[in-house]
Motif scaffolding. Structure first.
Motif, PDB file in Angstrom:
ATOM      1  N   GLN A 157       0.903  -1.230   0.089  1.00 54.05           N
ATOM      2  CA  GLN A 157      -0.020  -0.028  -0.086  1.00 54.05           C
ATOM      3  C   GLN A 157       0.852   1.197   0.044  1.00 54.05           C
ATOM      4  O   GLN A 157       0.461   2.264  -0.831  1.00 54.05           O
ATOM      5  CB  GLN A 157      -0.910   0.127   1.375  1.00 54.05           C
ATOM      6  N   LEU A 172       1.084   4.247  -2.743  1.00 55.32           N
ATOM      7  CA  LEU A 172       1.063   5.690  -2.539  1.00 55.32           C
ATOM      8  C   LEU A 172       2.067   6.461  -3.020  1.00 55.32           C
ATOM      9  O   LEU A 172       1.682   7.684  -3.436  1.00 55.32           O
ATOM     10  CB  LEU A 172       0.668   5.716  -0.935  1.00 55.32           C
ATOM     11  N   THR A 218      -6.094   9.172  -2.278  1.00 54.09           N
ATOM     12  CA  THR A 218      -5.607   8.024  -1.932  1.00 54.09           C
ATOM     13  C   THR A 218      -5.204   7.793  -0.543  1.00 54.09           C
ATOM     14  O   THR A 218      -5.492   6.907   0.296  1.00 54.09           O
ATOM     15  CB  THR A 218      -4.560   7.382  -2.774  1.00 54.09           C
ATOM     16  N   GLN A 255      -8.282   7.628   1.839  1.00 53.48           N
ATOM     17  CA  GLN A 255      -8.882   6.275   1.720  1.00 53.48           C
ATOM     18  C   GLN A 255      -8.070   5.376   2.765  1.00 53.48           C
ATOM     19  O   GLN A 255      -8.750   4.464   3.212  1.00 53.48           O
ATOM     20  CB  GLN A 255      -8.887   5.841   0.398  1.00 53.48           C
TER      21      GLN A 255
END
Length: 316
Positions: free
Chosen positions: A285, A289, A301, A304
């Motif tokens: 993740q 990013l 993003t 989220q």
């Protein structure tokens, strides 16, 4: 007990300091990232936004300086006092970054005990200001730091900040608390401890070991967990996720007009290496990013990721 925000070059600018202060409690004092000293004819301190008084009205703030010429310190401190009213200054002889060390600045000065004393002697004899130093155990050997402490004994320093690693270690390995014991017992000056304070338990353990230290400097620990000072103080943190989101959105809104999208992306990407721990963000993740190079997509993003992050933040 006083809790300080450590100076981290490129990160803890006045926007970061003020946003942290407005959204989280517990910090008592700020120290700015370093600024270069120069002879008076070359100085233009009106460009030094980070120390403008209007940007530093929330907490007591100590400007940090870097250099190696005694007269330049005297000139710079006098002008900063005349222009902005500052009476407290800190000298960075602890920065371990290679390009700083090569220029005989930061930690690169620690083997040169004579030059360190020359600067301190000039400042304390030629100015009325409170002066302090921030150092490590040494560049290559703790003997460097011990020699400096011995030389500093006759001088009226306000305090000495010590990070218990050598410069050549950078931020790797374990702090050398056994050597810090020697520093603690050697000097009569007020010591501020800095380094690897990442949780309440770290501070409690060190308070037991060093009961005379009343000042503690939080650096990467409070970057990773902006609630850390509140936790140390025993302040209720409330809804952490909601509070972090308000802080993050406020900080981004403050940063964007000054740094523009490219600069804001650079700052935020660096900070997300720390903030990821709050939300148990995975390596995959984080990589996703950090690959985003368009600000709005990056910001959406990241929001989220916060929203879907582990509830562990509320149990931190």
């Amino acid at each position: 007990m006083n809790l300080w925000l450590a100076p981290l070059d490129g990160i803890t600018n006045y926007l970061f300091r003020n946003s942290l202060c407005r959204h989280f409690g517990g910090i008592d004092c700020f120290m700015t990232p370093f600024m270069p000293v120069q002879e008076r004819a070359k100085l233009n301190v009106t460009n030094w936004r980070d120390i403008w008084p209007k940007h530093n009205a929330l907490k007591p703030t100590v400007p940090q300086l870097m250099g190696n010429v005694p007269a330049h310190f005297v000139d710079t401190m006098r002008l900063l006092h005349e222009t902005y009213g500052y009476e407290d200054f800190n000298w960075n002889i602890g920065c371990p970054v290679a390009q700083v060390v090569r220029r005989h600045r930061g930690c690169g000065l620690m083997p040169d005990t004579d030059r360190v004393e020359e600067v301190v002697a000039a400042v304390t004899s030629q100015t009325p200001f409170r002066f302090s130093i921030k150092m490590r155990l040494g560049l290559h050997s703790p003997e460097e730091g011990l020699r400096i402490l011995e030389r500093m004994e006759p001088y009226p320093l306000d305090f000495i900040v010590v990070h218990p690693r050598l410069g050549e270690q950078m931020y790797e390995g374990t702090p050398d608390w056994d050597t810090f014991d020697e520093f603690y017992h050697l000097t009569h000056h007020r010591l501020i401890y800095s380094g690897d304070l990442n949780a309440v338990e770290d501070l409690v353990r060190l308070q037991q070991r060093y009961p005379d230290i009343q000042d503690w400097m939080l650096g990467r620990g409070i970057l990773a967990n902006p609630f850390l000072a509140e936790e140390i103080r025993g302040i209720s943190c409330g809804d952490r996720k909601e509070r972090f989101l308000k802080y993050y959105q406020h900080f981004a809104a403050e940063l964007l007009p000054l740094r523009h999208e490219r600069g804001t992306l650079h700052n935020m990407k660096e900070l997300w290496h720390y903030w990821r721990r709050l939300f148990n963000i995975t390596d995959e993740q984080l990589r996703h990013l950090l690959r985003i190079n368009e600000w709005e997509m990056f910001f959406d993003t990241s929001l989220q990721l916060v929203a879907s992050g582990s509830s562990g933040i509320d149990e931190h």
